[in-house]
Design a protein around this motif. Sequence first.
Motif, PDB file in Angstrom:
ATOM      1  N   PRO A 144       9.669 -37.873  24.828  1.00  0.00           N
ATOM      2  CA  PRO A 144      10.407 -36.712  24.309  1.00  0.00           C
ATOM      3  C   PRO A 144      11.443 -36.195  25.315  1.00  0.00           C
ATOM      4  O   PRO A 144      11.129 -35.984  26.474  1.00  0.00           O
ATOM      5  N   GLY A 145      12.678 -36.040  24.817  1.00  0.00           N
ATOM      6  CA  GLY A 145      13.758 -35.498  25.655  1.00  0.00           C
ATOM      7  C   GLY A 145      14.310 -36.493  26.661  1.00  0.00           C
ATOM      8  O   GLY A 145      15.271 -36.193  27.369  1.00  0.00           O
TER       9      GLY A 145
ATOM     10  N   GLU B  94      14.989 -43.220  16.707  1.00  0.00           N
ATOM     11  CA  GLU B  94      15.099 -41.874  17.290  1.00  0.00           C
ATOM     12  C   GLU B  94      13.756 -41.153  17.213  1.00  0.00           C
ATOM     13  O   GLU B  94      13.297 -40.557  18.189  1.00  0.00           O
ATOM     14  N   ASN B  95      13.113 -41.243  16.024  1.00  0.00           N
ATOM     15  CA  ASN B  95      11.817 -40.578  15.852  1.00  0.00           C
ATOM     16  C   ASN B  95      10.769 -41.160  16.810  1.00  0.00           C
ATOM     17  O   ASN B  95       9.993 -40.429  17.423  1.00  0.00           O
TER      18      ASN B  95
ATOM     19  N   TRP C  77      15.423 -39.628  25.973  1.00  0.00           N
ATOM     20  CA  TRP C  77      16.191 -40.710  25.349  1.00  0.00           C
ATOM     21  C   TRP C  77      17.547 -40.172  24.912  1.00  0.00           C
ATOM     22  O   TRP C  77      17.717 -38.958  24.777  1.00  0.00           O
TER      23      TRP C  77
ATOM     24  N   GLU D  11      11.477 -40.038  20.378  1.00  0.00           N
ATOM     25  CA  GLU D  11      11.118 -38.627  20.597  1.00  0.00           C
ATOM     26  C   GLU D  11       9.599 -38.450  20.712  1.00  0.00           C
ATOM     27  O   GLU D  11       9.113 -37.588  21.419  1.00  0.00           O
ATOM     28  N   GLU D  12       8.862 -39.332  20.013  1.00  0.00           N
ATOM     29  CA  GLU D  12       7.392 -39.262  20.126  1.00  0.00           C
ATOM     30  C   GLU D  12       6.906 -39.814  21.461  1.00  0.00           C
ATOM     31  O   GLU D  12       6.015 -39.264  22.094  1.00  0.00           O
TER      32      GLU D  12
ATOM     33  N   LYS E   7      17.242 -41.529  32.003  1.00  0.00           N
ATOM     34  CA  LYS E   7      16.674 -41.571  30.664  1.00  0.00           C
ATOM     35  C   LYS E   7      15.902 -42.879  30.504  1.00  0.00           C
ATOM     36  O   LYS E   7      16.147 -43.860  31.218  1.00  0.00           O
TER      37      LYS E   7
END
Lengths: 399, 399
Positions: free
Chosen positions: A337-338, A329-330, A340, A333-334, A191
Motif C-alpha cells: 500500500p502506497g 492497481e488493486n 506503487w 495497493e493490497e 517504490k
Amino acid sequence: MVKVNEKRFINSLNKLREFGAAGIGKGVIRPAFSASDIEARNWIAKLMREADLSPVFDPVGNLFGLNGSKSILLGSHSDSQPEGGWLDGSLGVMAALEIALSVKENGGPPVSVVNFQDEEGRFGVTTGSAIWGQNVSLKDADKYTDITGITLAEARKAMGSNFSDFISPDIFTGFIEMHIEQGPRLFQSEKKIGVVNSIVGIRNLKVTFKGEQNHAGTTPMQARKDALQSFSLFNETLNSRLRNVVTPQTVWTIGEVSLQPNASSIVPGVVNFSLQWRDPELTRLSKMETIIKDTISEISAKTGIEPHTSQVLGLDPVEMDRELIKALENSAEEIVPGEWINMNSGALHDATNVSNLIPTAMLFVPSIDGISHAFGENTSDDDLIFGLRVLARSIINCT
Amino acid sequence: MVKVNEKRFINSLNKLREFGAAGIGKGVIRPAFSASDIEARNWIAKLMREADLSPVFDPVGNLFGLNGSKSILLGSHSDSQPEGGWLDGSLGVMAALEIALSVKENGGPPVSVVNFQDEEGRFGVTTGSAIWGQNVSLKDADKYTDITGITLAEARKAMGSNFSDFISPDIFTGFIEMHIEQGPRLFQSEKKIGVVNSIVGIRNLKVTFKGEQNHAGTTPMQARKDALQSFSLFNETLNSRLRNVVTPQTVWTIGEVSLQPNASSIVPGVVNFSLQWRDPELTRLSKMETIIKDTISEISAKTGIEPHTSQVLGLDPVEMDRELIKALENSAEEIVPGEWINMNSGALHDATNVSNLIPTAMLFVPSIDGISHAFGENTSDDDLIFGLRVLARSIINCT
C-alpha cells in the motif's frame, strides 16, 4: 490470492541463471537459439509439465505451457542480450511458472505460461512475439540476419523439429507480463511496483548532413561548410525546441554519429547520425517528428549543407488494458500500500505485440541503480517477491 | 630580371604530371618513394644536369641541384598525396628548374634547386625537409611507419645506394618556395600573387569525454550523462568564446569524432574527438589553448562527464625573412601591380623547416576554387606564369 512458494520461486530463478551464467555479478549470455537458450527452454518445458501444463513450441520457438481451458496468459522471455542480466525476461517467465505450479497445488484460476523467443532482437525487434502478434510474418522474419549474417530461418533449425503450429490467441483471456523496470525510476523513488499505463512509441530516423570536405589549415572559417558544425548547431537548436513540447517521460537520443573522412586535419565533409525519440503519446511523437524535420531543413539552409533523411520507422505507443490495469492497481495497493506507482514503459516489450491480440498489461519491479542490459543488472529478493505476490493477487482480481 | 621561357615551363610542368598521372582532372598519385616518385626524381635530376647543376640525393631522398657557388636555393617537393593534384609541390620545383635553366642560357645570379622528399607526410610531417632542417633526426624518423606499417628506413631502400651525405645549408644565401595557395583567398579576391608573411603555427589535442552508457528508452533525460550532448555543448560554447579572440586568419577544427558504443538505442557513454587550431601568432595559439582547456573543465563539471586530454602537440608559427619578403613584394608590384597581397600560409610547407637554417620566404599563386589535395586541383596557365615571373624577378631583387 493464489498462495505462492516464494523460496521455490527465488531458487528457480537462480537455477535458470545457470544456463549461460557469465561475467561479473549475475550476468548471463543466453542469446536466442544459442545452446544455452535451447537448454533453458527445454528445462522450462519440464517445469511446465510439473505444473500440469502442456508445453508447446511454436514455429519460431515461442514456448507455451497450456492449461487446457480458457485461461489468463502470464510470462515473458528467457533469451538474453549478448551480455545480459539474469532478470530481464527470466523474471516474468519464472514468476508465471511459480503461479501455475501454485494454482495446481493450492487452487486458483486457470493459468497458462509463455516464454517468447528472441525478445532481445538477435534477428529483429521482439521477434518471437512480433510474429505471434502478427506485426511481421514468419516468412519475412525468416530473412532477418544476426550481425554474423545467420538468418532466422537457419537459426530456427537449432530447435529441431519438435514444434507445432502457432497457438490461437483465442484460448487466452488476457496477458500480464511482469518485468524489471530497466530504468531508475522505481529504485530512486523507493517504490516497489510500477503498474504500466502504456508502452511508449518509438521513432527512428537516420540523417546525413553533406557539407564540404576541406583542408583544415587553408580554409577560412567563413568559407567552410563543416558538416560536424552543422550537426552540432542542429543538435543544440533541436534540444531547445523539444524542451518546449516534451514531458518528463519523453526521451530523445542521438546514439550513433560518424564523420567522413574523420581526420584531424580535414574539415568534416559528411556526418551521418541516428535520431530516436520515444513518448507514450502518438500526437507528441508526431509533433516531435515535425519539429525535427523543420529543424533539419532550417539548419541545413542556414549552414549551407545538404540534408538526407531516411524513412521514419517505429512502433506506435500501446495502451495497456484498463481492466487489467485496475486489477494490478488493486493488487499492488493490497500488497504494498502506497508503495506503487503508475508509469509508462520506456523500453519495448513482448506486451507491445501481444496487445494486438488480447487484453494486455505489465507490472515492473525496481532495477537497482536502473542498470539493465549489463551483467550488473539486479533487484533485491524482497522486491522480486513483492512483484510475484502482486501478480499472483492480480489474476484473482481480474478473473 | 632573368628572362624565362614560359612555354617550356608549362610544358615541363605537364611533363612531370605524366609520372603517376591518375584520376579526373589533372590528378597524380605519386607518394614518396613510390615507383612514380623515384622515376620523377630521376627525370628531374636529368633536367638539373641540363641546367649545369650537380644533382645530389641526400640520405632521405631530398634532391639538390647544386650550382657550385654560393647561391639562392629555389624549390619545393615533387611527391604527392595518395590522391593529389599536379601542382602541389611540383610547381615550385619546375619553376626553380626553369629559372636555373634560364640563368644558364641568359645569365643571372647563381641559383640552386631543391626537391624535398615526403613533404606530404607518408611517414611524418614534411619529412624530408624536417630532417634536413634538424626538426627531427634521421635515426628517429627512420622508425616512422606509413599506414601499411612500412618504415621510412625500409622505404628509403627504393632509392638504391645512389645518395651522398646531407648538404650543408651554408652554401645557400636563402630559400624561396613558390607554391599554390591551397585555399580560396587569392582566387576569390582575384589576386595573382600572395607574398607570405608567416606560416601559421598549429596545435593538436585529443579529448575524451566519458559519461554514462545507458538504455535510450528507460533513462530519463535528466538522469543522463550523455557524452555526445556534453561534446555538442562544449563545441557550441567553445565557438562562442573563440570568436572573441580570433582573427580572420585563425582556424579551428574538430575533424575526428567517435562514439562508444555508437548504437541508436544507447545513450553514448564515451566520445573521443580531435581539436586542432592554427594561427600566425604564438600568443594567440596559447590563449586559445587556455580557453579550450578552461571550456573542457567547465562543461565537464556542468554536465557531469569525466574529461581526458592528451598532450598538446604542434609546431610554432614561423616568420618569413624580412629581406626576402621585401624582394618578393617589389617583384610582385613590378609584374602584377596592385594584384598581389601579403598573406599567411594556413598550410605547413617545407619552408617551415628550412627557415631553421637560412633566410626563407614563400610566394603563392591562386588555387581555382581553393581546391587542393584532390584530383581537381588546378591553376590557370596565366597565373602559373605570373608566379614564375615574380620568382624570377625576386632573385635579382634579393641579390
